[in-house]
Motif scaffolding. Structure first.
Motif, mmCIF file in Angstrom:
data_model
loop_
_atom_site.group_PDB
_atom_site.id
_atom_site.type_symbol
_atom_site.label_atom_id
_atom_site.label_comp_id
_atom_site.label_asym_id
_atom_site.label_seq_id
_atom_site.Cartn_x
_atom_site.Cartn_y
_atom_site.Cartn_z
ATOM 1 N N THR A 136 -10.537 -9.583 52.712
ATOM 2 C CA THR A 136 -11.081 -8.902 53.888
ATOM 3 C C THR A 136 -10.152 -9.003 55.101
ATOM 4 O OG1 THR A 136 -12.408 -10.855 54.419
ATOM 5 C CG2 THR A 136 -13.490 -9.083 53.176
ATOM 6 N N ASP A 150 -11.445 -14.814 51.501
ATOM 7 C CA ASP A 150 -11.284 -14.047 52.740
ATOM 8 C C ASP A 150 -10.017 -13.207 52.767
ATOM 9 O OD1 ASP A 150 -13.648 -15.112 53.618
ATOM 10 O OD2 ASP A 150 -12.747 -16.433 55.125
ATOM 11 N N ARG A 205 -21.897 -8.368 40.798
ATOM 12 C CA ARG A 205 -21.150 -9.618 40.621
ATOM 13 C C ARG A 205 -21.027 -9.986 39.146
ATOM 14 N NH1 ARG A 205 -19.122 -13.101 38.581
ATOM 15 N NH2 ARG A 205 -18.970 -15.295 39.118
ATOM 16 N N GLY A 246 -17.736 -2.570 45.152
ATOM 17 C CA GLY A 246 -19.078 -2.005 45.059
ATOM 18 C C GLY A 246 -19.660 -2.132 43.662
ATOM 19 N N GLN A 247 -19.306 -3.222 42.982
ATOM 20 C CA GLN A 247 -19.780 -3.464 41.616
ATOM 21 C C GLN A 247 -20.678 -4.700 41.600
ATOM 22 O OE1 GLN A 247 -19.148 -1.523 38.885
ATOM 23 N NE2 GLN A 247 -18.104 -0.144 40.308
ATOM 24 N N ARG A 293 -17.172 -12.830 43.881
ATOM 25 C CA ARG A 293 -18.074 -12.194 44.851
ATOM 26 C C ARG A 293 -17.302 -11.246 45.764
ATOM 27 N NH1 ARG A 293 -19.955 -17.413 45.357
ATOM 28 N NH2 ARG A 293 -19.076 -17.557 47.451
ATOM 29 N N ALA A 294 -16.127 -11.672 46.237
ATOM 30 C CA ALA A 294 -15.323 -10.833 47.134
ATOM 31 C C ALA A 294 -14.857 -9.563 46.425
ATOM 32 C CB ALA A 294 -14.119 -11.619 47.658
ATOM 33 N N ALA A 304 -16.266 -8.147 43.725
ATOM 34 C CA ALA A 304 -17.451 -7.318 43.450
ATOM 35 C C ALA A 304 -17.857 -6.546 44.704
ATOM 36 C CB ALA A 304 -18.606 -8.189 42.953
ATOM 37 N N ALA A 305 -17.883 -7.227 45.838
ATOM 38 C CA ALA A 305 -18.262 -6.564 47.093
ATOM 39 C C ALA A 305 -17.237 -5.487 47.463
ATOM 40 C CB ALA A 305 -18.384 -7.588 48.222
ATOM 41 N N GLY A 306 -15.962 -5.788 47.327
ATOM 42 C CA GLY A 306 -14.912 -4.839 47.685
ATOM 43 C C GLY A 306 -14.891 -3.602 46.798
ATOM 44 N N ARG A 345 -11.017 0.856 44.500
ATOM 45 C CA ARG A 345 -12.351 1.486 44.464
ATOM 46 C C ARG A 345 -12.223 3.009 44.574
ATOM 47 N NH1 ARG A 345 -14.585 -0.499 49.032
ATOM 48 N NH2 ARG A 345 -13.875 1.352 50.110
#
Length: 185
Positions: free
Chosen positions: A134, A131, A169, A166-167, A159-160, A162-164, A108
């Motif tokens: 994270t 997980d 899904r 910042g985009q 999902r993980a 995308a979240a990591g 990122r």
């Protein structure tokens, strides 16, 4: 170690042994330090090799090479300008390189504020629990239950990631492509 952690470590260690010979020459340069200096300009090389735990970038028209993807996942960000920024996430940390719970932040940071066209996740989807992005396997405290995937979870991985990153899904695709070298153009 607890029985669950032992099972996870034994199952995942076998995959790591298969990859051990892949840490060869011509590797992408990574900056694992938490406060690493700004990333260097993208490689103008025709191809850039990114091995386990590394993040790298090529400009428009370049190619990313991910060697020996056996238990790993690769994450390639396709930039709007045609450049590629990639990460080779390993189940276990390679000394001096990024752990799985730090690699998305490094990716990122490398992408920065540039426009993203798509994010592609490829590799051993069934070996990865979402997980792990994270909390890396080796960072669970003694006695803690390490999650072990019971089935492939491509949506959870998307999902993980995308979240990591910042985009959204819907920009992330996941493909199960274990056991081989990957080339992304």
């Amino acid at each position: 170690m607890t029985p669950t952690r032992n099972r996870a470590m034994v199952a995942l260690a076998a995959a790591l042994v298969l990859q051990a010979g892949a840490a060869g020459a011509a590797q992408a340069r990574s900056l694992p330090a938490a406060n690493a200096p700004a990333a260097a300009a993208p490689s103008r090389a025709a191809a850039l090799r990114i091995t386990e735990g590394q993040v790298g970038e090529v400009g428009p028209g370049g190619t990313l090479l991910y060697p020996a993807v056996t238990s790993c996942l690769t994450v390639t960000v396709r930039l709007a300008d045609g450049g590629l920024v990639g990460a080779h996430a390993s189940l276990f940390q390679v000394p001096g390189e990024y752990r799985s719970d730090r690699i998305l932040a490094a990716l990122r940071d490398r992408v920065g504020t540039r426009a993203v066209r798509a994010v592609e996740v490829r590799g051993a989807v069934g070996a990865w629990h979402p997980d792990y992005f994270t909390t890396a396997i080796e960072s669970y405290p003694e006695g803690a239950e390490v999650p072990v995937p019971t089935r492939p979870d491509p949506d959870g991985l998307a999902r993980a990631v995308a979240a990591g990153l910042g985009q959204p899904r819907d920009e992330v695709t996941v493909h199960d492509l274990p056991d081989g070298d990957q080339t992304v153009k």
